[in-house]
Design a protein around this motif. Structure first.
Motif, PDB file in Angstrom:
ATOM      1  N   ALA A 199      67.818  -2.649 -13.884  1.00  0.00           N
ATOM      2  CA  ALA A 199      69.069  -1.906 -13.988  1.00  0.00           C
ATOM      3  C   ALA A 199      68.908  -0.465 -13.493  1.00  0.00           C
ATOM      4  CB  ALA A 199      69.558  -1.909 -15.443  1.00  0.00           C
ATOM      5  N   LEU A 200      67.788   0.157 -13.835  1.00  0.00           N
ATOM      6  CA  LEU A 200      67.536   1.535 -13.400  1.00  0.00           C
ATOM      7  C   LEU A 200      67.420   1.626 -11.886  1.00  0.00           C
ATOM      8  CD1 LEU A 200      65.022   2.875 -16.079  1.00  0.00           C
ATOM      9  CD2 LEU A 200      67.150   3.994 -15.387  1.00  0.00           C
ATOM     10  N   GLU A 247      73.028   7.044 -18.828  1.00  0.00           N
ATOM     11  CA  GLU A 247      73.059   6.139 -19.966  1.00  0.00           C
ATOM     12  C   GLU A 247      71.758   5.338 -20.058  1.00  0.00           C
ATOM     13  OE1 GLU A 247      74.080   4.254 -23.322  1.00  0.00           O
ATOM     14  OE2 GLU A 247      75.128   5.941 -22.393  1.00  0.00           O
ATOM     15  N   LEU A 248      71.297   4.821 -18.910  1.00  0.00           N
ATOM     16  CA  LEU A 248      70.056   4.038 -18.902  1.00  0.00           C
ATOM     17  C   LEU A 248      68.849   4.906 -19.214  1.00  0.00           C
ATOM     18  CD1 LEU A 248      70.665   1.733 -15.788  1.00  0.00           C
ATOM     19  CD2 LEU A 248      70.807   1.117 -18.206  1.00  0.00           C
ATOM     20  N   THR A 304      52.539   5.851 -19.866  1.00  0.00           N
ATOM     21  CA  THR A 304      52.617   6.068 -18.425  1.00  0.00           C
ATOM     22  C   THR A 304      52.746   4.742 -17.679  1.00  0.00           C
ATOM     23  OG1 THR A 304      51.276   8.067 -18.634  1.00  0.00           O
ATOM     24  CG2 THR A 304      51.464   7.106 -16.444  1.00  0.00           C
ATOM     25  N   VAL A 305      52.023   3.724 -18.167  1.00  0.00           N
ATOM     26  CA  VAL A 305      52.119   2.395 -17.541  1.00  0.00           C
ATOM     27  C   VAL A 305      53.528   1.833 -17.696  1.00  0.00           C
ATOM     28  CG1 VAL A 305      51.298   0.016 -17.657  1.00  0.00           C
ATOM     29  CG2 VAL A 305      49.668   1.903 -17.797  1.00  0.00           C
ATOM     30  N   PHE A 306      54.121   1.995 -18.885  1.00  0.00           N
ATOM     31  CA  PHE A 306      55.487   1.510 -19.090  1.00  0.00           C
ATOM     32  C   PHE A 306      56.460   2.214 -18.128  1.00  0.00           C
ATOM     33  CE2 PHE A 306      54.341   0.574 -23.750  1.00  0.00           C
ATOM     34  CZ  PHE A 306      53.925  -0.699 -23.421  1.00  0.00           C
ATOM     35  N   ALA A 307      56.277   3.525 -17.954  1.00  0.00           N
ATOM     36  CA  ALA A 307      57.136   4.265 -17.032  1.00  0.00           C
ATOM     37  C   ALA A 307      56.964   3.761 -15.609  1.00  0.00           C
ATOM     38  CB  ALA A 307      56.812   5.764 -17.109  1.00  0.00           C
ATOM     39  N   ALA A 308      55.706   3.445 -15.224  1.00  0.00           N
ATOM     40  CA  ALA A 308      55.449   2.911 -13.887  1.00  0.00           C
ATOM     41  C   ALA A 308      56.096   1.543 -13.708  1.00  0.00           C
ATOM     42  CB  ALA A 308      53.946   2.818 -13.641  1.00  0.00           C
ATOM     43  N   ALA A 309      56.094   0.738 -14.772  1.00  0.00           N
ATOM     44  CA  ALA A 309      56.699  -0.592 -14.699  1.00  0.00           C
ATOM     45  C   ALA A 309      58.196  -0.508 -14.453  1.00  0.00           C
ATOM     46  CB  ALA A 309      56.419  -1.355 -15.986  1.00  0.00           C
ATOM     47  N   LEU A 310      58.849   0.529 -14.997  1.00  0.00           N
ATOM     48  CA  LEU A 310      60.285   0.693 -14.764  1.00  0.00           C
ATOM     49  C   LEU A 310      60.580   1.001 -13.306  1.00  0.00           C
ATOM     50  CD1 LEU A 310      61.312   2.768 -17.906  1.00  0.00           C
ATOM     51  CD2 LEU A 310      61.896   0.390 -17.431  1.00  0.00           C
ATOM     52  N   ALA A 311      59.648   1.676 -12.649  1.00  0.00           N
ATOM     53  CA  ALA A 311      59.859   2.060 -11.257  1.00  0.00           C
ATOM     54  C   ALA A 311      59.401   0.993 -10.281  1.00  0.00           C
ATOM     55  CB  ALA A 311      59.137   3.378 -10.961  1.00  0.00           C
ATOM     56  N   ASP A 312      58.401   0.192 -10.667  1.00  0.00           N
ATOM     57  CA  ASP A 312      57.788  -0.768  -9.737  1.00  0.00           C
ATOM     58  C   ASP A 312      57.742  -2.149 -10.384  1.00  0.00           C
ATOM     59  OD1 ASP A 312      56.368  -2.179  -7.898  1.00  0.00           O
ATOM     60  OD2 ASP A 312      54.694  -0.771  -7.778  1.00  0.00           O
TER      61      ASP A 312
END
Length: 247
Positions: free
Chosen positions: A56-57, A71-72, A108-116
């Motif tokens: 979604a992001l 919102e996301l 940091t890994v979770f944040a990377a997963a949202l992007a990739d």
């Protein structure tokens, strides 16, 4: 690691030297990688929610949808905090206390997963040995403000131009209305002045007629008086000569 050594020994006993060598090459996972693998095994639905949020992001980011991104973004922080808390709880249940630095690596890994999405796939596989290769320099912007909503920007620019045009039109309308009011006032004053002048002309015209009538009357009187004077003068001249004759 004890389990790895046991599998290596069992493979050797069975004569599978190649298998024993391959198993022996398995790296010891870091504490963060172990915790993430534990999460993938015991809380897979939570990772799938992370995957859905990432989709979604990325979609909102690609469409420059600033409102949806804001919102996301709130959900992003909530989901990551919840996952970090879940990892800490699962590790504690296995007798491992995760330090703040390990938890930051996991976050940091979770944040990377949202992007990739590739990072999400690796997480879901649950076979991590390290996390360094999963983190990105900028996994995802902390705030959607840097994202330019091109459509919204153009709409706002058009609206701003429209507001400026309306403002100018209102100013022009007010100015012309003031000019009209001043012109109307000047017209009214001019009409009143013209009416007074017309009345004065009428009065003067009437007076002129009266003066002309008086002049005509006086002229007639002068003419009559001259006639009488000439008659009297002739009579006087005759009387004078008659007197001279008698003397």
């Amino acid at each position: 690691m004890a389990a790895r050594s046991e599998f290596v020994r069992a493979a050797k006993e069975e004569g599978d030297k190649q298998g024993a060598t391959a198993i022996g090459k398995f790296r010891k996972p870091s504490l963060a990688a172990w915790a993430l693998n534990l999460l993938a095994r015991k809380a897979r639905p939570d990772l799938q929610r992370l995957e859905n949020l990432g989709v979604a992001l990325r979609d909102a980011h690609g469409r420059f949808d600033g409102e949806t991104l804001r919102e996301l973004s709130k959900q992003r922080h909530q989901v990551i905090r919840a996952l970090v808390s879940e990892v800490r709880s699962l590790a504690s249940g296995e007798g491992q206390k995760l330090s703040e630095s390990v938890l930051r690596d996991i976050e940091t890994v979770f944040a990377a997963a949202l992007a990739d999405p590739a990072v999400t796939e690796v997480l879901l596989a649950g076979t991590l040995s390290a996390t360094n290769d999963l983190t990105l320099p900028q996994a995802w912007p902390e705030s959607p403000e840097p994202v330019v909503d091109e459509v919204g920007l153009r709409r706002e620019q058009r609206a701003e131009r429209r507001r400026q045009e309306i403002g100018r039109a209102r100013a022009d309308a007010q100015h012309t209305a003031e000019v009209r009011d001043r012109a109307q006032s000047a017209l009214s004053q001019a009409e009143q002045k013209a009416e007074r002048a017309a009345r004065q002309i009428a009065d003067l015209t009437a007076e002129l007629e009266r003066v002309r009538a008086t002049e005509q009357e006086a002229t007639n009187e002068v003419r009559e008086a001259r006639t009488v004077f000439r008659t009297a003068e002739k009579a006087a001249e005759r009387a004078r000569r008659h007197l001279e004759t008698l003397e």
